[in-house]
Design an enzyme around this catalytic site. Sequence first.
Site, PDB file in Angstrom:
ATOM      1  N   SER A 221       0.845  -1.193   0.000  1.00 36.07           N
ATOM      2  CA  SER A 221       0.000   0.000   0.000  1.00 36.07           C
ATOM      3  C   SER A 221       0.878   1.240   0.000  1.00 36.07           C
ATOM      4  O   SER A 221       1.932   1.265   0.643  1.00 36.07           O
ATOM      5  CB  SER A 221      -0.943  -0.019   1.203  1.00 36.07           C
ATOM      6  OG  SER A 221      -0.222   0.107   2.399  1.00 36.07           O
ATOM      7  N   MET A 222       0.456   2.236  -0.757  1.00 32.66           N
ATOM      8  CA  MET A 222       1.277   3.435  -0.916  1.00 32.66           C
ATOM      9  C   MET A 222       0.485   4.694  -0.586  1.00 32.66           C
ATOM     10  O   MET A 222       0.625   5.727  -1.255  1.00 32.66           O
ATOM     11  CB  MET A 222       1.795   3.485  -2.360  1.00 32.66           C
ATOM     12  CG  MET A 222       2.466   2.176  -2.793  1.00 32.66           C
ATOM     13  SD  MET A 222       3.218   2.232  -4.431  1.00 32.66           S
ATOM     14  CE  MET A 222       1.841   2.659  -5.454  1.00 32.66           C
ATOM     15  N   GLY A 223      -0.358   4.594   0.441  1.00 26.47           N
ATOM     16  CA  GLY A 223      -1.132   5.752   0.881  1.00 26.47           C
ATOM     17  C   GLY A 223      -1.914   6.383  -0.259  1.00 26.47           C
ATOM     18  O   GLY A 223      -2.562   5.685  -1.048  1.00 26.47           O
ATOM     19  N   GLY A 226      -1.944   5.010  -3.931  1.00 23.25           N
ATOM     20  CA  GLY A 226      -2.576   3.753  -4.352  1.00 23.25           C
ATOM     21  C   GLY A 226      -1.849   2.532  -3.856  1.00 23.25           C
ATOM     22  O   GLY A 226      -1.342   2.524  -2.734  1.00 23.25           O
ATOM     23  N   GLY A 252      -4.924   1.176   6.051  1.00 28.33           N
ATOM     24  CA  GLY A 252      -4.202  -0.087   5.870  1.00 28.33           C
ATOM     25  C   GLY A 252      -4.969  -1.252   6.482  1.00 28.33           C
ATOM     26  O   GLY A 252      -5.037  -2.337   5.898  1.00 28.33           O
ATOM     27  N   ASP A 253      -5.553  -1.035   7.648  1.00 30.04           N
ATOM     28  CA  ASP A 253      -6.337  -2.094   8.304  1.00 30.04           C
ATOM     29  C   ASP A 253      -7.527  -2.493   7.427  1.00 30.04           C
ATOM     30  O   ASP A 253      -7.897  -3.670   7.360  1.00 30.04           O
ATOM     31  CB  ASP A 253      -6.863  -1.623   9.668  1.00 30.04           C
ATOM     32  CG  ASP A 253      -5.730  -1.248  10.616  1.00 30.04           C
ATOM     33  OD1 ASP A 253      -4.594  -1.730  10.403  1.00 30.04           O
ATOM     34  OD2 ASP A 253      -5.983  -0.476  11.559  1.00 30.04           O
TER      35      ASP A 253
END
Length: 311
Positions: A221-223, A226, A252-253
């Site tokens: 994940s890249m905030g 995307g 993220g969760d």
Amino acid sequence: MIVTVTMNPAIDKTVEIDSLQPGGLNRIKKVEYDAGGKGINVSKTIKELGGESVAMGFLGGNAGRTIENVLKEKEIQGSFVWVQGETRTNTKVFEQNGEVTELNEPGPVIGEGKMEELKTRLLEYAKPGVLFVLSGSIPSGVERTIYRDIICLVHEKGAKALLDADGDLFKYALEAAPDIIKPNRVELEGYAGIDYRASDRELYDIAKGLMDKGIGTVAVSMGGSGAVLLLPGRSVRCPALSVKAHSTVGAGDAMVAALAYSWEMGLDSVETARLCMAASAGAVTTIGTKPPSRETVEELKKQVIMEEIGE
Ligand SMILES: Nc1ncnc2c1ncn2[C@@H]1O[C@H](COP(=O)(O)OP(=O)(O)OP(=O)(O)O)[C@@H](O)[C@H]1O
Ligand SMILES: [Mg+2]
């Protein structure tokens, strides 16, 4: 069946005040409580998505009882090992000017006996068709190899494991080849010893290397940029969905919850990617770690774009 493990749960307490006066009397205008800790957040999102999970971990004292009650209200099954001391209450103080001050409690120290009790409890659930979600930090007294050890134990019983952890916890756990992992960009860069902002291609190459070591799914994940998703038979790059951001905490969760729920439902790689992007973007639109509603997620799924990544 999905089992989430939260070694270090917390009551997330949010208070609102006009402006913080250090050393003075501060009157609280509004206060809210929720059950938190990464695994518990994952359980809450799975519930919103329409799935079920059992939340496990350690609880202690009055705060522990509050968490147990909140989960009951949300109809999430809990199976916790009770320990001496008080589960953490993590307080976030919001001021009118947008400033946030955080006060985090240390939480109970976990002795070896209690850890053995938790492992025994986990093993009661471990069998084929069960996915253990191991996420978040660990309390004091617990070895940093704990996730690796639990993954080995549940694998021996034919169960699967999804890992979302940082630093040494992540590094050691990889030795046991978890089935699904969801590092964020910084966690993966840290693992690979990269001290600059890696390109999407570099992140893909590191993730591919991990798949070659036996990890089935790697979701990076890249905030707000995307995600790069390496799923069985398909690798895609998905731009983040365009949403009105309230709080990125817990995004993220939500992606972890989407991965677990997709696994449980046997969704294919395209549907899994779609749900990952929609659930995580949905989480960004809610306050704090509150999960997105099923309707929001369904609506956001229509926005998801996937770009194939070639070797
Ligand atoms: N500003 C944003 N707009 C849209 N989607 C976002 C935004 N921030 C995060 N997301 C979605 O959430 C996913 C997970 O975010 P992120 O990489 O920040 O996770 P994280 O660092 O593990 O978060 P946490 O551990 O706090 O839950 C991203 O891959 C993306 O799909
Ligand atoms: Mg995270």
